[in-house]
Design an enzyme around this catalytic site. Sequence first.
Site, mmCIF file in Angstrom:
data_model
loop_
_atom_site.group_PDB
_atom_site.id
_atom_site.type_symbol
_atom_site.label_atom_id
_atom_site.label_comp_id
_atom_site.label_asym_id
_atom_site.label_seq_id
_atom_site.Cartn_x
_atom_site.Cartn_y
_atom_site.Cartn_z
ATOM 1 N N SER A 107 0.802 -1.235 0.000
ATOM 2 C CA SER A 107 0.000 0.000 0.000
ATOM 3 C C SER A 107 0.831 1.281 0.000
ATOM 4 C CB SER A 107 -0.935 0.026 1.212
ATOM 5 O OG SER A 107 -2.180 -0.524 0.881
ATOM 6 N N LYS A 110 0.545 3.519 -3.036
ATOM 7 C CA LYS A 110 -0.616 4.352 -3.366
ATOM 8 C C LYS A 110 -0.290 5.835 -3.551
ATOM 9 C CE LYS A 110 -3.873 1.196 -1.106
ATOM 10 N NZ LYS A 110 -4.740 0.959 0.059
ATOM 11 N N TYR A 232 -2.957 -2.403 -10.334
ATOM 12 C CA TYR A 232 -2.835 -2.135 -8.897
ATOM 13 C C TYR A 232 -2.092 -3.272 -8.201
ATOM 14 C CZ TYR A 232 -4.427 -1.709 -4.050
ATOM 15 O OH TYR A 232 -4.482 -1.626 -2.685
ATOM 16 N N TYR A 284 -4.808 5.063 7.555
ATOM 17 C CA TYR A 284 -6.145 4.483 7.690
ATOM 18 C C TYR A 284 -6.856 4.999 8.935
ATOM 19 C CZ TYR A 284 -4.082 1.455 4.187
ATOM 20 O OH TYR A 284 -3.452 0.987 3.071
ATOM 21 N N VAL A 302 0.996 -3.498 3.959
ATOM 22 C CA VAL A 302 0.800 -4.778 4.613
ATOM 23 C C VAL A 302 2.061 -5.627 4.589
ATOM 24 C CG1 VAL A 302 0.009 -6.082 2.608
ATOM 25 C CG2 VAL A 302 -0.894 -6.638 4.868
#
Length: 652
Positions: A107, A110, A232, A284, A302
């Site tokens: 992630s 991103k 992705y 998050y 992750v």
Amino acid sequence: MGSTVPVGRARSDGVRPKFARVGGERPYSGRVAEPEPAVPRTTDSGVVARIVAEVYAECLADRSGEPADYIPELAAVQPDSFGLCLATADGRVYGAGDVHAPFTIQSISKPFTYALALADRGPAAVAERIDVEPSGEAFNEISLDPVTARPRNPMINAGAITAAALIDGRDAAEKFERVRRCYSRFAGRELRVNEAVYASEARTGYRNRAIGYMLRSFGVIDSDPDEAVDRYFRQCSIDVTCHDLAVMAATLANNGVNPLTRERALSSTLAEQVLSVMTTCGMYDAAGEWVSTVGMPAKSGVGGGILAVLPGQIGIAVYSPRLDRHGNSVRGVAACRALSRRLELHFLHVTRSARTAIRADYTVVEVPSRTRRSTGEIAVLDEHGHRARVYELHGDLLFAGAEGAVRAIEARAGGLDALVIDLRRVGEVSAIAVTMLDELRRELAATGCLVALVDPDAKLGRLISSVDPADPRGRVFVDRDTATEWCEDIVLARHRPADEPECTSITVAEHPALAALTPESRARLAADFEVRTIARGEVIARRGSGRSGLYLILEGRVRLSFEGADGRTHRLVTLSAGMSFGEIPMLVGTPFVNEARAETGVRVAVLSPARFDVLAQRAPQLKLALLERLAAGAYAQMDAAVRAIAVRGGDY
């Protein structure tokens, strides 16, 4: 459109699946060179290196949390691997532990794909597809904002898949290659996909496939959802090291310029946009706690990585696969908190430099220029020199520093005839700072106070063009000494007694060196001098040359200069009508230690070495009287020179 119903939630075991992925486009077959650590390698000495090593040791014992296990390849990593890196915005990298161990970016990819989408489509077009608000939901929620019907931000999976769909290219392979090259520019080396992790994610990525089809059904993306989701997956499967992530973070901290390669990876405006979203959405549902305890824009993955950025200063990267209940690295969060506390990195921490941009200020009486003044001029400056003041600024001149400096200058500007603002120690200058300083110059000019800027590097941009002597706001100079001289000239012009006009041209007999002699001796000695006219810029005596005469300045200005340790030529002193030079070489026979050059058109009276020697033999008393007058004139300038050197400390 109404609220969409969330389909599915995060796993009930406390570890939230971040990247369930499926493949739709053909497998990427391009090969990339084997990765090599970016250079320079990590630094293992010094205070910062010691602190990084201490933080690493403090966090090493913590083995709480578990690696992500819903993707088979991620579950197979060494759970206790741990690397910690800190990279400065100018390219120094400090590290401890497994800083070169490869792991997949996940992630943390991103923000960088979002950056590329912004560059490809523009902020306005991207904003039509992706919002920038914290979601308050799980990062892999299958939902859109109930009001805008768009993904809530680019840091959750729905927003990240949308960003991947916005990348330009002729086909799927080219689009992903542009993503990979983008990441490589940030890292400063070629990065490549971990094919095993990609294949593992493609086998288990049903949830992200569902998100992709939801985006297509609501018109958020208008291309093949399988292709966007597969891109992705591939971006998340790119291998990086802790060292790579630190350099990528430092590139964001450095306004989008890689501090190792000096290549621009992103415009400064878009870097601000990416960091803004990372601040509120990058961690998050732990974003609020992160901002309050760490205080830096950040993104986690992750795979166990965390990337944090302190704009303008540093980037931090941590790799440790054990995750907490939010899906963030346990050691990574702890290490970032410790570094933020020990190095005072919280972006809301107010430093002293943020409160004032003024390094020093003083009057031209306290620190005069290197122009030798006459006795009358020195008296005027002693009395009125407080009406001219110099302000030295330092640090980055952003809004707060500029506002404080302008306010402080305005508070003491009453009664000033001129002032100098020295910008040589200033780093970045914001547009608002330029506007404020320009307005300050205009306001002070209206009160009769002219402002000189010392700005050799044109930090104020358009203001550097203000070199016209008739400019009502003031002047721009390349060094502070010349600007100080300009201030002194203004004070002298405004406060010199009317019955003592400026001495601009004299005869040999009127020169102060002969003034104390009897009329007969003065006439006799004046006849031994030869009057010469010298053009502006012409060298009168070179450094190292033998004695060439005793020079009495009758008109114009002569500059004595020397070469400094920096290899540049600096002014030692400027002499004007009524002053002299060449005495020491004439008296003791030593060569000139400085260069003498005509600063303006100059008229001098020269006593040649041959005539001087004859004078010493035939009229020793006349010679002694002449030397006494020359010594008295030189001594009168010593006080000003000593004061200037004492304050400047060798700063030219």
